[in-house]
Each structure stands twice: as structure tokens, then as C-alpha cells.
Design a protein around this motif. Structure first.
Motif, PDB file in Angstrom:
ATOM      1  N   UNK A 184       0.808  -1.222   0.000  1.00 54.68           N
ATOM      2  CA  UNK A 184       0.000   0.000   0.000  1.00 54.68           C
ATOM      3  C   UNK A 184       0.844   1.275   0.000  1.00 54.68           C
ATOM      4  N   UNK A 185       0.291   2.323  -0.582  1.00 53.03           N
ATOM      5  CA  UNK A 185       0.833   3.674  -0.460  1.00 53.03           C
ATOM      6  C   UNK A 185       0.266   4.259   0.824  1.00 53.03           C
ATOM      7  N   UNK A 186       1.108   4.685   1.745  1.00 50.96           N
ATOM      8  CA  UNK A 186       0.575   5.208   3.003  1.00 50.96           C
ATOM      9  C   UNK A 186       1.209   6.527   3.438  1.00 50.96           C
ATOM     10  N   UNK A 187       2.208   7.021   2.691  1.00 57.43           N
ATOM     11  CA  UNK A 187       2.786   8.313   3.031  1.00 57.43           C
ATOM     12  C   UNK A 187       3.453   8.899   1.792  1.00 57.43           C
ATOM     13  N   UNK A 188       3.672  10.222   1.838  1.00 54.01           N
ATOM     14  CA  UNK A 188       4.310  10.894   0.699  1.00 54.01           C
ATOM     15  C   UNK A 188       5.760  11.250   1.015  1.00 54.01           C
ATOM     16  N   UNK A 189       6.428  10.384   1.768  1.00 48.68           N
ATOM     17  CA  UNK A 189       7.834  10.574   2.124  1.00 48.68           C
ATOM     18  C   UNK A 189       8.687   9.795   1.126  1.00 48.68           C
ATOM     19  N   UNK A 190       9.452  10.523   0.306  1.00 51.73           N
ATOM     20  CA  UNK A 190      10.255   9.884  -0.732  1.00 51.73           C
ATOM     21  C   UNK A 190      11.717   9.711  -0.313  1.00 51.73           C
ATOM     22  N   UNK A 191      11.957   9.890   0.991  1.00 49.53           N
ATOM     23  CA  UNK A 191      13.317   9.764   1.494  1.00 49.53           C
ATOM     24  C   UNK A 191      13.563   8.495   2.285  1.00 49.53           C
ATOM     25  N   UNK A 192      12.672   7.529   2.190  1.00 48.80           N
ATOM     26  CA  UNK A 192      12.875   6.289   2.940  1.00 48.80           C
ATOM     27  C   UNK A 192      14.010   5.470   2.331  1.00 48.80           C
ATOM     28  N   UNK A 193      14.476   4.506   3.093  1.00 43.66           N
ATOM     29  CA  UNK A 193      15.552   3.659   2.600  1.00 43.66           C
ATOM     30  C   UNK A 193      15.182   2.906   1.344  1.00 43.66           C
ATOM     31  N   UNK A 194      13.931   2.434   1.248  1.00 44.25           N
ATOM     32  CA  UNK A 194      13.539   1.662   0.070  1.00 44.25           C
ATOM     33  C   UNK A 194      13.388   2.545  -1.164  1.00 44.25           C
ATOM     34  N   UNK A 195      13.024   3.809  -0.983  1.00 42.95           N
ATOM     35  CA  UNK A 195      13.070   4.730  -2.131  1.00 42.95           C
ATOM     36  C   UNK A 195      14.511   4.910  -2.589  1.00 42.95           C
ATOM     37  N   UNK A 196      15.431   5.003  -1.611  1.00 43.12           N
ATOM     38  CA  UNK A 196      16.834   5.148  -1.970  1.00 43.12           C
ATOM     39  C   UNK A 196      17.378   3.940  -2.701  1.00 43.12           C
ATOM     40  N   UNK A 197      16.952   2.745  -2.300  1.00 42.02           N
ATOM     41  CA  UNK A 197      17.445   1.512  -2.909  1.00 42.02           C
ATOM     42  C   UNK A 197      16.767   1.191  -4.238  1.00 42.02           C
ATOM     43  N   UNK A 198      15.473   1.494  -4.320  1.00 39.16           N
ATOM     44  CA  UNK A 198      14.667   0.949  -5.426  1.00 39.16           C
ATOM     45  C   UNK A 198      13.930   2.002  -6.242  1.00 39.16           C
ATOM     46  N   UNK A 199      14.121   3.273  -5.943  1.00 40.92           N
ATOM     47  CA  UNK A 199      13.331   4.305  -6.602  1.00 40.92           C
ATOM     48  C   UNK A 199      13.945   4.889  -7.857  1.00 40.92           C
ATOM     49  N   UNK A 200      15.025   4.293  -8.356  1.00 42.10           N
ATOM     50  CA  UNK A 200      15.714   4.855  -9.532  1.00 42.10           C
ATOM     51  C   UNK A 200      15.120   4.408 -10.858  1.00 42.10           C
ATOM     52  N   UNK A 201      14.027   3.638 -10.824  1.00 44.61           N
ATOM     53  CA  UNK A 201      13.391   3.168 -12.048  1.00 44.61           C
ATOM     54  C   UNK A 201      13.849   1.803 -12.489  1.00 44.61           C
ATOM     55  N   UNK A 202      14.876   1.276 -11.897  1.00 42.18           N
ATOM     56  CA  UNK A 202      15.370  -0.062 -12.256  1.00 42.18           C
ATOM     57  C   UNK A 202      14.316  -1.125 -11.983  1.00 42.18           C
ATOM     58  N   UNK A 203      13.462  -0.880 -10.989  1.00 43.80           N
ATOM     59  CA  UNK A 203      12.494  -1.880 -10.563  1.00 43.80           C
ATOM     60  C   UNK A 203      11.058  -1.447 -10.881  1.00 43.80           C
ATOM     61  N   UNK A 204      10.882  -0.785 -12.017  1.00 39.15           N
ATOM     62  CA  UNK A 204       9.594  -0.372 -12.559  1.00 39.15           C
ATOM     63  C   UNK A 204       9.078   0.911 -11.911  1.00 39.15           C
ATOM     64  N   UNK A 205       8.674   0.881 -10.667  1.00 37.14           N
ATOM     65  CA  UNK A 205       8.143   2.079 -10.017  1.00 37.14           C
ATOM     66  C   UNK A 205       9.301   2.954  -9.564  1.00 37.14           C
ATOM     67  N   UNK A 206       9.253   4.235  -9.933  1.00 37.47           N
ATOM     68  CA  UNK A 206      10.342   5.149  -9.584  1.00 37.47           C
ATOM     69  C   UNK A 206       9.846   6.240  -8.644  1.00 37.47           C
ATOM     70  N   UNK A 207      10.791   6.915  -8.016  1.00 43.80           N
ATOM     71  CA  UNK A 207      10.454   8.044  -7.154  1.00 43.80           C
ATOM     72  C   UNK A 207       9.703   9.107  -7.928  1.00 43.80           C
ATOM     73  N   UNK A 208      10.177   9.452  -9.125  1.00 40.02           N
ATOM     74  CA  UNK A 208       9.530  10.495  -9.924  1.00 40.02           C
ATOM     75  C   UNK A 208       8.115  10.091 -10.311  1.00 40.02           C
ATOM     76  N   UNK A 209       7.922   8.825 -10.609  1.00 39.74           N
ATOM     77  CA  UNK A 209       6.583   8.343 -10.951  1.00 39.74           C
ATOM     78  C   UNK A 209       5.630   8.502  -9.769  1.00 39.74           C
ATOM     79  N   UNK A 210       6.086   8.106  -8.571  1.00 42.11           N
ATOM     80  CA  UNK A 210       5.225   8.232  -7.403  1.00 42.11           C
ATOM     81  C   UNK A 210       4.944   9.692  -7.059  1.00 42.11           C
ATOM     82  N   UNK A 211       5.920  10.556  -7.233  1.00 42.59           N
ATOM     83  CA  UNK A 211       5.679  11.978  -6.999  1.00 42.59           C
ATOM     84  C   UNK A 211       4.611  12.507  -7.951  1.00 42.59           C
ATOM     85  N   UNK A 212       4.647  12.049  -9.207  1.00 42.03           N
ATOM     86  CA  UNK A 212       3.652  12.457 -10.196  1.00 42.03           C
ATOM     87  C   UNK A 212       2.268  11.955  -9.803  1.00 42.03           C
ATOM     88  N   UNK A 213       2.182  10.702  -9.366  1.00 40.78           N
ATOM     89  CA  UNK A 213       0.899  10.156  -8.950  1.00 40.78           C
ATOM     90  C   UNK A 213       0.318  10.950  -7.769  1.00 40.78           C
TER      91      UNK A 213
END
Length: 310
Positions: A184-213
């Protein structure tokens, strides 16, 4: 664990998304590309499928009711809210997931086509989800389901809406037996460890995509004024129904799901956290392509079935 290798061809197909200019992304383009269901293999058979129109105050919403195979008597009912960043997703994109979950849980599944952002920004989808839940509790018994055994479920943004509906139901009714929240999406904090590890787009969902949503969904509303969107803002998470949260190891949303599980447990809510090894965001809908998803569907279904037992 390493990324499940069955995801590699899927991720290759989305390889250009991390380079997209999300500041100029078109909603129509996203829906055109994102609302095509995965059509691989034979259709999952259920006992019956019925398309419905749910009349609510000022609007009518489409829905689809699935009755599971192999059940005797009257099955319980789970309202399912689809993912898609509050912007995309249809009854068809999540048809297979609802069929699989119905059979795995022995629960009827009522899948809802709630209103989408940005045309209908927050809190429209919350109102749709809660009002449909109330409608189901009042009327759905005529479709052969037991509305005294009621749950909510959803994936990604749908998991967000499921919990928002559960928070409203806690204070207003109806009584829920369970909430099943898939990454689930439960917060708009894009600085978590998992955003840092997985938010670069390599794993489909990216930080920029979630910010847009988030921007499409909230519109002119600030996140700190939207407690039924940024759910971890709620100080009181007590008296919610028993909860199952499933997160993916390679999902930017992983850590907020883990934090939600911790917060719910601290509030006295019986909560099970399932951390799906090697999985990316959206994996629940990818069972035709990734065989290792199957056991997680069965595990989620078993948790829902146990909570809804008579």
C-alpha cells in the motif's frame, strides 16, 4: 534475496520509463499504456462473474462481483480497490487478480471502478470506496453473499483506499473483519531507505513516478491536510480490523508498508506482515509471467479466508 529473474523481461519492457519527463507526463498516455491487462494463459475460472452498477449519491459506479469456486453456503464479501496511482486502473486490469484472490480466499470479491484523478482528485476516491462499502453492507446480500462477514482489500493506491475506508468504517460502521493491503501507499515521504534503494526506475516504479501520482491525486490539497491519503499522519490507528500487509523486497514502497505494520501493531491491531522476497511493485498481478507469485497469492488468500471464517 536477489531480484526474481522472471521479472527481467518485464523490466526490460519498461526500461525507458525511468528516463521519462514526469513533469510533462500526459495522463491520457499513462492510461493508454498502463491500462492494458496482462493476457497470458487461460482465464482463471470462478463460480460466477457479474457486472454491476452501484447507485451512490450523485453518481453511479461500475463494479464486478466474483463468486469463488468450491464454496458451500454463502461466502463472505471483500470490497477490492484496484491500484494504478489513483490515476489508472480498471475492472479489467485487475480481473485476474480478483479471480485468483476469490478462489484463494473463498470470499466473494466486489471490485470497484472508483473515480480517478486528476479529474476527480482527493478525496473523491475515498468517498467512492467508503460509500460502496456501505452500499455493499446494505444491499449485496441479494447477490448471494454474507455481508455480515465483510473485508476490504486493495493493491498500491487501492491499498491506500482500502485502509482509508477502514478508518471511516471504524468510526461510522459497517464493521469489518479484515483489511488486506498489498504494497500500500501510506505516506508521501520519498526519502525512505527503500526509495533510496529501489526508486531509480530499475524496478519499474520510480520516485519520480510516485511523486507524479501524488500530485495528480492531491491536486491543490497539501498532503499534511489529507489524513485519508497520507495515512501515517493519523495518530490513532487503534480499533482497526485485523490486518495483513504484503510488501515487495524491491519496491520503493517497501519501508512505508513495514512502518505501517509496526504502527498498527503498536496500536493493538493484530497485524501480519508478509515480506515478499525478490518481488517488485505490482507483483500480485504478474502471476502469469512470474510463477513464484503464486504462493504469495495463496498466502494472502489464506489470511483473508481465516479472518472471514464464520
Amino acid at each position: 534475496m536477489p531480484l526474481n529473474p522472471a521479472f527481467e523481461p518485464i523490466l526490460e519492457a519498461f526500461a525507458g520509463m525511468e528516463a521519462a519527463d514526469w513533469s510533462a507526463m500526459d495522463v491520457g498516455f499513462m492510461r493508454q499504456t498502463g491500462d492494458a491487462p496482462i493476457e497470458v494463459g487461460e482465464q482463471v475460472q470462478v463460480a460466477s462473474v457479474r457486472d454491476l452498477q452501484i447507485p451512490l449519491d450523485g453518481r453511479t459506479l461500475a463494479a464486478r462481483l466474483y463468486l469463488p469456486l468450491g464454496t458451500s453456503g454463502t461466502p463472505p464479501l471483500t470490497l477490492y480497490l484496484h491500484g494504478g496511482g489513483w490515476v489508472m486502473g480498471t475492472l479489467d486490469t485487475h480481473d485476474r487478480s480478483c479471480r485468483e484472490l476469490a478462489n484463494a480466499s473463498s470470499s466473494a470479491i466486489l471490485s470497484l471502478a472508483y473515480r480517478l484523478a486528476p479529474e476527480a482528485p482527493y478525496p473523491a476516491a475515498v468517498h467512492d470506496s467508503f460509500d460502496a462499502l456501505c452500499w455493499a453492507e446494505q444491499h449485496a446480500s441479494r447477490f448471494g453473499v454474507d455481508v455480515s462477514r465483510l473485508a476490504v482489500a486493495g493493491d498500491s493506491a487501492g491499498g491506500n483506499l482500502a485502509m482509508a475506508a477502514a478508518l471511516l468504517a471504524r468510526d461510522r460502521g459497517p464493521t469489518l473483519r479484515h483489511q488486506l493491503l498489498l504494497y500500500p501507499v501510506v505516506q508521501d515521504d520519498f526519502g525512505t531507505g527503500s526509495y533510496g534503494r529501489c526508486g531509480n526506475g530499475r524496478y519499474f516504479l520510480s520516485t519520480e513516478m510516485m511523486q507524479w501520482f501524488w500530485k495528480q491525486y492531491l491536486g491543490d490539497t497539501q498532503a499534511d491536510a489529507a489524513p485519508l491519503a497520507a495515512l501515517l499522519q493519523n495518530d490513532d490507528l487503534s480499533r482497526l480490523p485485523t490486518t495483513t500487509i504484503m510488501v515487495g523486497e524491491y519496491d520503493p514502497l517497501h519501508d512505508e508498508g513495514v512502518e505501517l505494520a509496526r504502527r498498527l501493531s503498536a496500536a493493538g491491531v493484530a497485524t501480519e506482515l508478509i515480506d515478499a522476497s525478490g518481488m517488485i511493485h505490482g507483483f500480485f498481478a504478474m502471476s502469469p509471467l512470474v510463477p513464484d507469485v503464486g504462493p504469495y497469492i495463496l498466502q494472502a488468500g489464506a489470511a483473508l479466508r481465516k479472518a472471514l471464517e464464520a
